[in-house]
Scaffold this active site. Structure first.
Site, PDB file in Angstrom:
ATOM      1  CB  VAL A   9      -0.920  -0.033   1.052  1.00  0.00           C
ATOM      2  CG1 VAL A   9      -2.054  -1.081   0.936  1.00  0.00           C
ATOM      3  CG2 VAL A   9      -0.341  -0.092   2.414  1.00  0.00           C
ATOM      4  CB  SER A  10       0.489   4.512  -1.838  1.00  0.00           C
ATOM      5  OG  SER A  10       0.607   3.667  -2.947  1.00  0.00           O
ATOM      6  CB  THR A  11      -0.273   6.169   3.134  1.00  0.00           C
ATOM      7  OG1 THR A  11      -1.700   5.716   2.951  1.00  0.00           O
ATOM      8  CG2 THR A  11      -0.121   7.037   1.631  1.00  0.00           C
ATOM      9  CD  GLN A  14      -3.161   3.586   0.429  1.00  0.00           C
ATOM     10  OE1 GLN A  14      -2.017   3.254   0.387  1.00  0.00           O
ATOM     11  NE2 GLN A  14      -4.094   4.120  -0.310  1.00  0.00           N
TER      12      GLN A  14
END
Length: 107
Positions: A9-11, A14
């Site tokens: 996931v990007s962050t 998330q």
């Protein structure tokens, strides 16, 4: 021959839950799932590096989507090529794509 998984996931806000469930549904054991909470633009993804070190000939790597593996098309192709050179296939679950076999690798 092992089933390995990769999720990203990007962050940090998330969650990996959906990706982890999909990997487990494909028969990937929890201790063979590698993950990152980092932008795809980040080249220093520890989970991905551990996966690349762990994968060996005959293994199959599962990832939910193409964009979860690489930060762009060239990066994803480079990662798939590294794995292919080791005799490892990659299956993208949601995209219904696999590099297994000669035709799969060509795709």
């Amino acid at each position: 021959m092992a089933k390995l998984g990769y999720a990203r996931v990007s962050t940090s806000q998330q969650k990996l839950d959906i990706q982890l469930a999909a990997l487990k549904a494909k028969g990937v054991r929890e201790d063979r799932i590698f993950s990152d909470k980092a932008s795809g633009k980040d080249t220093a993804r520890n989970g991905l590096q551990r996966l690349l070190e762990r994968a060996e000939g005959g293994d199959e790597v599962f990832c939910t989507k193409l964009d979860r593996l690489g930060r762009n098309t060239l990066d994803m192709i480079t990662i798939v090529e590294k794995l292919h050179e080791k005799g490892v296939s990659v299956t993208f679950i949601d995209d219904n794509l696999s590099t297994a076999g000669d035709m799969g690798y060509m795709l």
